[in-house]
Design a protein around this motif. Structure first.
Motif, PDB file in Angstrom:
ATOM      1  N   ARG A 163       0.800  -1.223   0.000  1.00 38.63           N
ATOM      2  CA  ARG A 163       0.000   0.000   0.000  1.00 38.63           C
ATOM      3  C   ARG A 163       0.830   1.270   0.000  1.00 38.63           C
ATOM      4  O   ARG A 163       0.307   2.341  -0.210  1.00 38.63           O
ATOM      5  CB  ARG A 163      -0.939  -0.015   1.204  1.00 38.63           C
ATOM      6  CG  ARG A 163      -1.939  -1.156   1.119  1.00 38.63           C
ATOM      7  CD  ARG A 163      -2.806  -1.196   2.335  1.00 38.63           C
ATOM      8  NE  ARG A 163      -3.631  -0.015   2.390  1.00 38.63           N
ATOM      9  CZ  ARG A 163      -4.900  -0.015   2.737  1.00 38.63           C
ATOM     10  NH1 ARG A 163      -5.486  -1.132   3.043  1.00 38.63           N
ATOM     11  NH2 ARG A 163      -5.575   1.103   2.793  1.00 38.63           N
TER      12      ARG A 163
ATOM     13  N   LEU B 153      -4.726  -0.570   8.842  1.00 42.47           N
ATOM     14  CA  LEU B 153      -4.530  -1.687   9.767  1.00 42.47           C
ATOM     15  C   LEU B 153      -5.850  -2.371  10.115  1.00 42.47           C
ATOM     16  O   LEU B 153      -5.900  -3.589  10.266  1.00 42.47           O
ATOM     17  CB  LEU B 153      -3.808  -1.208  11.025  1.00 42.47           C
ATOM     18  CG  LEU B 153      -2.344  -0.862  10.796  1.00 42.47           C
ATOM     19  CD1 LEU B 153      -1.784  -0.056  11.954  1.00 42.47           C
ATOM     20  CD2 LEU B 153      -1.531  -2.120  10.554  1.00 42.47           C
TER      21      LEU B 153
ATOM     22  N   ASP C 116      -8.254  -2.766   8.139  1.00 44.27           N
ATOM     23  CA  ASP C 116      -8.608  -3.555   6.960  1.00 44.27           C
ATOM     24  C   ASP C 116      -7.786  -4.834   6.831  1.00 44.27           C
ATOM     25  O   ASP C 116      -8.156  -5.723   6.069  1.00 44.27           O
ATOM     26  CB  ASP C 116      -8.419  -2.721   5.687  1.00 44.27           C
ATOM     27  CG  ASP C 116      -9.430  -1.599   5.570  1.00 44.27           C
ATOM     28  OD1 ASP C 116     -10.447  -1.625   6.293  1.00 44.27           O
ATOM     29  OD2 ASP C 116      -9.193  -0.684   4.759  1.00 44.27           O
ATOM     30  N   ALA C 117      -6.681  -4.926   7.558  1.00 47.92           N
ATOM     31  CA  ALA C 117      -5.782  -6.079   7.434  1.00 47.92           C
ATOM     32  C   ALA C 117      -6.293  -7.267   8.245  1.00 47.92           C
ATOM     33  O   ALA C 117      -6.887  -7.096   9.312  1.00 47.92           O
ATOM     34  CB  ALA C 117      -4.386  -5.693   7.915  1.00 47.92           C
ATOM     35  N   ASP C 118      -6.056  -8.467   7.743  1.00 50.77           N
ATOM     36  CA  ASP C 118      -6.390  -9.681   8.492  1.00 50.77           C
ATOM     37  C   ASP C 118      -5.382  -9.905   9.610  1.00 50.77           C
ATOM     38  O   ASP C 118      -5.741 -10.343  10.705  1.00 50.77           O
ATOM     39  CB  ASP C 118      -6.382 -10.907   7.572  1.00 50.77           C
ATOM     40  CG  ASP C 118      -7.476 -10.839   6.525  1.00 50.77           C
ATOM     41  OD1 ASP C 118      -8.588 -10.375   6.845  1.00 50.77           O
ATOM     42  OD2 ASP C 118      -7.216 -11.234   5.377  1.00 50.77           O
TER      43      ASP C 118
ATOM     44  N   ALA D 267      -1.354  -8.239  11.041  1.00 49.57           N
ATOM     45  CA  ALA D 267      -0.245  -7.302  10.871  1.00 49.57           C
ATOM     46  C   ALA D 267       1.046  -8.034  11.226  1.00 49.57           C
ATOM     47  O   ALA D 267       1.128  -8.708  12.250  1.00 49.57           O
ATOM     48  CB  ALA D 267      -0.422  -6.084  11.764  1.00 49.57           C
TER      49      ALA D 267
ATOM     50  N   THR E   8      -6.126  -5.501  15.227  1.00 49.86           N
ATOM     51  CA  THR E   8      -5.570  -6.419  14.239  1.00 49.86           C
ATOM     52  C   THR E   8      -4.580  -7.344  14.941  1.00 49.86           C
ATOM     53  O   THR E   8      -3.702  -6.864  15.657  1.00 49.86           O
ATOM     54  CB  THR E   8      -4.847  -5.627  13.135  1.00 49.86           C
ATOM     55  OG1 THR E   8      -5.783  -4.711  12.562  1.00 49.86           O
ATOM     56  CG2 THR E   8      -4.318  -6.542  12.054  1.00 49.86           C
TER      57      THR E   8
END
Length: 150
Positions: free
Chosen positions: A32, A42, A44-46, A48, A70
């Protein structure tokens, strides 16, 4: 996420892009770049990943991801591990061990209930590290270190 911050990291970034071009994973890996709103990215992330190849004393991105809810996979020999509880608010791998990192990621993806539990605990840990919480603790430590006033 992010972009190189330290001298020499550009080569590492190029290597990551080359690895991510593998057809088996290319559709699932997204770079990104710099973000003015890391909390949104973060959230939106599954998962980190904190994949620094050198120990960091605090690791701000770790706290940002935790605050966003996350789940984190961090190196077990990074400085940040001092305030994390592996298995509770994060999972860990040995720095530089790509297979170990992959095992932790695979485990969290295969166990979404555990990933949610870790994320929930991570958020609580992040709250305990907020300025509101940690400021008075630092102030108290400085008062104690200074000793009695004359």
């Amino acid at each position: 996420m992010g972009s190189p911050q330290f001298p020499g990291d550009g080569k590492y970034e190029l290597r990551l892009h080359a690895l991510a071009a593998n057809p088996k994973i290319a559709a699932r890996v997204h770079f990104r770049g710099h973000s003015e709103d890391p909390a949104s990215a973060l959230r939106d992330a599954d998962i980190a990943l904190h994949t620094s190849l050198r120990p960091e004393p605090f690791g701000q991105v770790i706290v940002e991801a935790m605050a966003a809810g996350t789940p984190i996979v961090a190196a077990s020999n990074a400085g940040a591990i001092e305030w994390l509880t592996p298995g509770s608010d994060c999972t860990t791998y040995t720095m530089g061990d790509a297979r170990g990192l992959a095992r932790q990621v695979s485990h969290l993806l295969a166990q979404p209930d555990e990933a949610r539990r870790i994320a929930k605990n991570a958020r609580l840990t992040a709250e305990s590290l907020s300025v509101k919480e940690i400021g008075p603790r630092i102030e108290n430590e400085l008062i104690v270190a200074a000793g009695p006033s004359a």
